[in-house]
Design a protein around this motif. Structure first.
Motif, PDB file in Angstrom:
ATOM      1  N   GLY A  77       0.811  -1.206   0.000  1.00 14.86           N
ATOM      2  CA  GLY A  77       0.000   0.000   0.000  1.00 14.86           C
ATOM      3  C   GLY A  77       0.844   1.255   0.000  1.00 14.86           C
ATOM      4  O   GLY A  77       0.491   2.265  -0.635  1.00 14.86           O
ATOM      5  N   THR A  78       1.969   1.226   0.704  1.00 19.48           N
ATOM      6  CA  THR A  78       2.872   2.385   0.732  1.00 19.48           C
ATOM      7  C   THR A  78       3.456   2.655  -0.649  1.00 19.48           C
ATOM      8  O   THR A  78       3.571   3.811  -1.079  1.00 19.48           O
ATOM      9  CB  THR A  78       4.000   2.158   1.746  1.00 19.48           C
ATOM     10  N   ARG A 115      -1.480   2.216   4.101  1.00 18.90           N
ATOM     11  CA  ARG A 115      -0.185   2.036   4.763  1.00 18.90           C
ATOM     12  C   ARG A 115      -0.115   0.680   5.468  1.00 18.90           C
ATOM     13  O   ARG A 115       0.950   0.084   5.583  1.00 18.90           O
ATOM     14  CB  ARG A 115       0.038   3.147   5.788  1.00 18.90           C
ATOM     15  N   ALA A 116      -1.275   0.219   5.927  1.00 13.91           N
ATOM     16  CA  ALA A 116      -1.314  -1.048   6.670  1.00 13.91           C
ATOM     17  C   ALA A 116      -1.455  -2.256   5.750  1.00 13.91           C
ATOM     18  O   ALA A 116      -1.468  -3.386   6.239  1.00 13.91           O
ATOM     19  CB  ALA A 116      -2.477  -1.022   7.664  1.00 13.91           C
ATOM     20  N   VAL A 117      -1.546  -2.025   4.453  1.00 19.58           N
ATOM     21  CA  VAL A 117      -1.749  -3.112   3.498  1.00 19.58           C
ATOM     22  C   VAL A 117      -0.405  -3.547   2.922  1.00 19.58           C
ATOM     23  O   VAL A 117       0.315  -2.743   2.323  1.00 19.58           O
ATOM     24  CB  VAL A 117      -2.695  -2.668   2.357  1.00 19.58           C
ATOM     25  N   ASN A 118      -0.063  -4.801   3.100  1.00 20.35           N
ATOM     26  CA  ASN A 118       1.218  -5.314   2.594  1.00 20.35           C
ATOM     27  C   ASN A 118       1.164  -5.686   1.121  1.00 20.35           C
ATOM     28  O   ASN A 118       2.198  -5.688   0.442  1.00 20.35           O
ATOM     29  CB  ASN A 118       1.649  -6.536   3.410  1.00 20.35           C
ATOM     30  N   ASP A 119      -0.021  -6.003   0.625  1.00 19.55           N
ATOM     31  CA  ASP A 119      -0.182  -6.429  -0.761  1.00 19.55           C
ATOM     32  C   ASP A 119      -1.455  -5.791  -1.303  1.00 19.55           C
ATOM     33  O   ASP A 119      -2.561  -6.098  -0.840  1.00 19.55           O
ATOM     34  CB  ASP A 119      -0.276  -7.958  -0.837  1.00 19.55           C
ATOM     35  N   ALA A 123      -3.051  -6.335  -3.773  1.00 22.06           N
ATOM     36  CA  ALA A 123      -3.978  -7.316  -4.341  1.00 22.06           C
ATOM     37  C   ALA A 123      -5.096  -7.661  -3.362  1.00 22.06           C
ATOM     38  O   ALA A 123      -6.191  -8.055  -3.789  1.00 22.06           O
ATOM     39  CB  ALA A 123      -3.230  -8.586  -4.743  1.00 22.06           C
ATOM     40  N   GLU A 124      -4.851  -7.493  -2.047  1.00 18.13           N
ATOM     41  CA  GLU A 124      -5.877  -7.839  -1.065  1.00 18.13           C
ATOM     42  C   GLU A 124      -7.105  -6.945  -1.181  1.00 18.13           C
ATOM     43  O   GLU A 124      -8.230  -7.447  -1.329  1.00 18.13           O
ATOM     44  CB  GLU A 124      -5.282  -7.788   0.346  1.00 18.13           C
ATOM     45  N   PRO A 125      -6.979  -5.617  -1.112  1.00 21.75           N
ATOM     46  CA  PRO A 125      -8.186  -4.790  -1.293  1.00 21.75           C
ATOM     47  C   PRO A 125      -8.754  -4.880  -2.708  1.00 21.75           C
ATOM     48  O   PRO A 125      -9.968  -4.726  -2.893  1.00 21.75           O
ATOM     49  CB  PRO A 125      -7.701  -3.371  -0.967  1.00 21.75           C
ATOM     50  N   MET A 126      -7.907  -5.148  -3.694  1.00 19.41           N
ATOM     51  CA  MET A 126      -8.417  -5.338  -5.049  1.00 19.41           C
ATOM     52  C   MET A 126      -9.301  -6.575  -5.116  1.00 19.41           C
ATOM     53  O   MET A 126     -10.393  -6.558  -5.706  1.00 19.41           O
ATOM     54  CB  MET A 126      -7.260  -5.459  -6.044  1.00 19.41           C
ATOM     55  N   GLN A 127      -8.862  -7.675  -4.493  1.00 21.44           N
ATOM     56  CA  GLN A 127      -9.640  -8.902  -4.544  1.00 21.44           C
ATOM     57  C   GLN A 127     -10.939  -8.791  -3.751  1.00 21.44           C
ATOM     58  O   GLN A 127     -11.929  -9.452  -4.070  1.00 21.44           O
ATOM     59  CB  GLN A 127      -8.803 -10.074  -4.039  1.00 21.44           C
ATOM     60  N   ASN A 128     -10.958  -7.966  -2.731  1.00 20.25           N
ATOM     61  CA  ASN A 128     -12.206  -7.744  -1.992  1.00 20.25           C
ATOM     62  C   ASN A 128     -13.289  -7.178  -2.903  1.00 20.25           C
ATOM     63  O   ASN A 128     -14.480  -7.443  -2.696  1.00 20.25           O
ATOM     64  CB  ASN A 128     -11.971  -6.801  -0.816  1.00 20.25           C
ATOM     65  N   LEU A 129     -12.880  -6.396  -3.907  1.00 20.18           N
ATOM     66  CA  LEU A 129     -13.842  -5.793  -4.841  1.00 20.18           C
ATOM     67  C   LEU A 129     -13.787  -6.429  -6.219  1.00 20.18           C
ATOM     68  O   LEU A 129     -14.293  -5.867  -7.191  1.00 20.18           O
ATOM     69  CB  LEU A 129     -13.589  -4.287  -4.954  1.00 20.18           C
ATOM     70  N   ALA A 130     -13.163  -7.601  -6.308  1.00 22.37           N
ATOM     71  CA  ALA A 130     -13.105  -8.279  -7.603  1.00 22.37           C
ATOM     72  C   ALA A 130     -14.507  -8.511  -8.152  1.00 22.37           C
ATOM     73  O   ALA A 130     -14.749  -8.399  -9.355  1.00 22.37           O
ATOM     74  CB  ALA A 130     -12.352  -9.594  -7.486  1.00 22.37           C
ATOM     75  N   ARG A 131     -15.439  -8.831  -7.254  1.00 24.23           N
ATOM     76  CA  ARG A 131     -16.839  -8.978  -7.643  1.00 24.23           C
ATOM     77  C   ARG A 131     -17.701  -8.242  -6.622  1.00 24.23           C
ATOM     78  O   ARG A 131     -17.471  -8.338  -5.424  1.00 24.23           O
ATOM     79  CB  ARG A 131     -17.250 -10.455  -7.704  1.00 24.23           C
ATOM     80  N   PHE A 132     -18.673  -7.505  -7.123  1.00 23.46           N
ATOM     81  CA  PHE A 132     -19.622  -6.835  -6.241  1.00 23.46           C
ATOM     82  C   PHE A 132     -20.889  -6.510  -7.034  1.00 23.46           C
ATOM     83  O   PHE A 132     -20.912  -6.567  -8.272  1.00 23.46           O
ATOM     84  CB  PHE A 132     -19.031  -5.561  -5.620  1.00 23.46           C
ATOM     85  N   GLY A 133     -21.925  -6.147  -6.324  1.00 22.15           N
ATOM     86  CA  GLY A 133     -23.152  -5.708  -6.977  1.00 22.15           C
ATOM     87  C   GLY A 133     -23.875  -6.824  -7.706  1.00 22.15           C
ATOM     88  O   GLY A 133     -23.731  -8.012  -7.395  1.00 22.15           O
ATOM     89  N   ARG A 134     -24.657  -6.422  -8.710  1.00 23.57           N
ATOM     90  CA  ARG A 134     -25.484  -7.354  -9.469  1.00 23.57           C
ATOM     91  C   ARG A 134     -25.257  -7.174 -10.966  1.00 23.57           C
ATOM     92  O   ARG A 134     -26.124  -6.676 -11.690  1.00 23.57           O
ATOM     93  CB  ARG A 134     -26.960  -7.137  -9.135  1.00 23.57           C
ATOM     94  N   PRO A 135     -24.079  -7.549 -11.446  1.00 20.54           N
ATOM     95  CA  PRO A 135     -23.801  -7.352 -12.876  1.00 20.54           C
ATOM     96  C   PRO A 135     -24.646  -8.270 -13.757  1.00 20.54           C
ATOM     97  O   PRO A 135     -24.919  -9.419 -13.407  1.00 20.54           O
ATOM     98  CB  PRO A 135     -22.312  -7.691 -12.994  1.00 20.54           C
ATOM     99  N   ARG A 136     -25.057  -7.749 -14.900  1.00 21.83           N
ATOM    100  CA  ARG A 136     -25.741  -8.564 -15.901  1.00 21.83           C
ATOM    101  C   ARG A 136     -24.696  -9.379 -16.666  1.00 21.83           C
ATOM    102  O   ARG A 136     -23.521  -9.016 -16.693  1.00 21.83           O
ATOM    103  CB  ARG A 136     -26.486  -7.663 -16.882  1.00 21.83           C
ATOM    104  N   PRO A 137     -25.099 -10.461 -17.288  1.00 22.09           N
ATOM    105  CA  PRO A 137     -24.137 -11.211 -18.109  1.00 22.09           C
ATOM    106  C   PRO A 137     -23.544 -10.318 -19.191  1.00 22.09           C
ATOM    107  O   PRO A 137     -24.267  -9.540 -19.829  1.00 22.09           O
ATOM    108  CB  PRO A 137     -24.987 -12.333 -18.718  1.00 22.09           C
TER     109      PRO A 137
END
Length: 536
Positions: free
Chosen positions: A201-202, A515-519, A521-535
């Motif tokens: 994160g830094t 600053r507290a995030v070492n990678d 990719a962690e917060p990115m993966q938390n939002l990799a999928r969200f909501g109600r996307p259509r196909p």
């Protein structure tokens, strides 16, 4: 012509002109009796010129100097010692590259961290607000067809693709609803490279602050960019900031900057007249192109050595010489992010009106009693949001840059929100009727962004006149947005886009304290999928 006549005519060209001519030619040259100068002394003149902070290299009358014989020959020595022999960087490139290369975590300050946290919360909220837009869906379909060694995620859709396509898709979502600070369009590129490298994160914070600083420094340097899109300077800013994440050395950073700038000059037409999806994706393309340039430079691709100051470079063809390129010095107080966070998903010229004047008009009279509304603003604003096509917007892109539509919509609904520009709302009879009562003009006394005067007249004979930015002391885009308002915006957007409270709270905790995030990719993966996307 006699020798004396030649000598007389050549005397009008001083040493500095000789320097510019030599630097512009970029090869050993012989001036004959016009200067009686050897190749060696000519090259010394070029070196002296290269030590100057800014040296314009414009050719008079095309390729002719009066009284100078244009003739070249052997004698030039390339002594820049660049890895691929592509010549010495111009002064502007060199200063940017050296600044980026020397920047470290030790240069981060408390104001940096506070501004960065607010910006990241706002950027992620803006990205979520643009999810499932048609441009985002197009970008996602493009991204799912391509994968590479470096892997980045198109947020919301969970698509793993190359960094440049993830940058394009995510930055298009960030910008789509016009809810972000605009400079954060660059962040999609930084996150794409950061995720692919598992940067901390830094490190992402450093890259983001560098992108903002480089973009702001170039924008303040004094060159004219009239007719060109804001993405012009996002290109080198993204290239060097993502290059920093990639660990590029100074030589490679110079090439990344040059490749991004010289291959992708964006035209302002994407924000003129009737608008298209490109309005929201133009700067996403700058993020994509900056990432691509950094990756190409990492693999050894080289670019022109003098993209700014060289013959046929940016100064020569577009901006003219910069007057003052200023980058922060170590230890110099600096907030790090020169941005304005928006309270509404609206065009910047209208922000202060939505905050103050629109509520006052609604309290003062009814929609039915309004006879006319006239808006005065500066010429650039009038040209952008009040040209004729803005009275008949048929898509979101035109509507959210339409002064009459925004005013009419806000007066009827009470606010501008993400769904204010849905297709069915654009043609509502009540909105169209009120738009017919709205006119606009350019006020020659208004010189800066946000100055506005609104005159409302009613059928019953009333008149209300309100002015924004009357003091002419600076940009007037409404009052500063507080951190509490940014968090409230984040929460409201996530709720509107059907993101669960648990996922929202986890995202807020991660993105507000990278600053507290070492990678990353962690917060990115938390939002990799969200909501109600259509196909797709």
């Amino acid at each position: 012509m006699s020798k004396n006549e030649k000598d007389s005519r050549s005397s009008a060209l001083d040493r500095r002109e000789l320097m510019k001519l030599g630097a512009g030619v970029g090869a050993g040259f012989v001036m004959g009796q016009a200067f009686n100068a050897s190749v060696a002394s000519a090259q010394e003149g070029v070196r002296a010129a290269e030590s100057s902070a800014y040296r314009p290299q414009r050719w008079r009358n095309g390729l002719r100097y009066s009284g100078v014989e244009m003739r070249t020959g052997p004698g030039w020595t390339s002594d820049s010692n660049r890895a691929s022999g592509n010549g010495a960087m111009d002064e502007t490139s060199r200063r940017i590259v050296e600044y980026v290369d020397s920047f470290s975590a030790a240069d981060l300050t408390g104001p940096h961290e506070n501004a960065f946290a607010n910006t990241m919360i706002d950027t992620i909220a803006s990205l979520v607000s643009g999810f499932e837009s048609e441009p985002a869906r197009i970008c996602a379909r493009m991204a799912r067809a391509t994968q590479g060694e470096l892997k980045s995620t198109v947020l919301g859709y969970g698509i793993v693709t190359t960094p440049e396509l993830a940058a394009y898709a995510n930055s298009s979502m960030i910008r789509h609803t016009d809810f972000n600070d605009h400079h954060s369009d660059m962040i999609g590129g930084i996150l794409a490279i950061g995720e692919s490298l598992h940067s901390s994160g830094t490190e992402v914070m450093m890259a983001t602050i560098l992108a903002y600083q480089v973009n702001s420094a170039l924008g303040r340097a004094g060159g004219s960019t009239q007719g060109f899109d804001a993405g012009l300077y996002y290109l080198p800013a993204v290239a060097v900031s993502t290059g920093k994440l990639l660990g590029l050395n100074e030589d490679q950073l110079g090439n990344a900057l040059s490749l991004a700038l010289t291959m992708h000059i964006p035209l302002r037409v994407d924000r003129s007249g009737t608008l298209s999806m490109q309005k929201g994706c133009a700067t996403a393309d700058a993020a994509r192109s900056g990432v691509f340039a950094a990756l190409a430079a990492r693999e050894g691709m080289t670019g022109p050595a003098e993209p700014f100051e060289g013959r046929d470079g940016l100064w020569d063809k577009i901006t003219g010489p910069y007057r003052n390129l200023t980058l922060p010095r170590p230890g110099q107080p600096d907030v790090g992010l020169n941005n304005i966070i928006k309270r509404y998903p609206a065009e910047a010229y209208t922000l202060a009106a939505h905050e103050t004047i629109i509520p006052e008009i609604r309290a003062w009279t009814s929609i039915e009693d309004i006879a006319s509304i006239h808006v005065e603003l500066n010429f650039v604003g009038w040209l952008e949001i009040a040209d004729p096509p803005k009275w008949d917007p048929r898509n979101r892109e035109t509507a959210d840059h339409s002064l009459p539509y925004e005013i009419a919509r806000a007066l009827i609904d009470g606010e501008i929100w993400i769904d204010s520009f849905e297709p069915e709302k654009l043609m509502e009879p009540a909105v169209r009727a009120l738009m017919e009562k709205i006119t606009a003009s350019a006020n020659p006394e208004y010189s800066y962004h946000g100055q506005m005067r609104i005159t409302v007249r009613t059928r019953s004979g009333g008149e209300l006149i309100r002015e924004i930015g009357k003091s002419n002391t600076g940009i007037s885009l409404g009052s500063p947005v507080t951190q509490e308002e940014i968090v409230a915006k984040f929460n409201r957007v996530f709720a509107f886009m059907n993101v669960s409270d648990e996922q929202r709270d986890r995202a807020l905790a991660q993105w507000s304290d990278l600053r507290a995030v070492n990678d990353i990719a962690e917060p990115m993966q938390n939002l990799a999928r969200f909501g109600r996307p259509r196909p797709l």
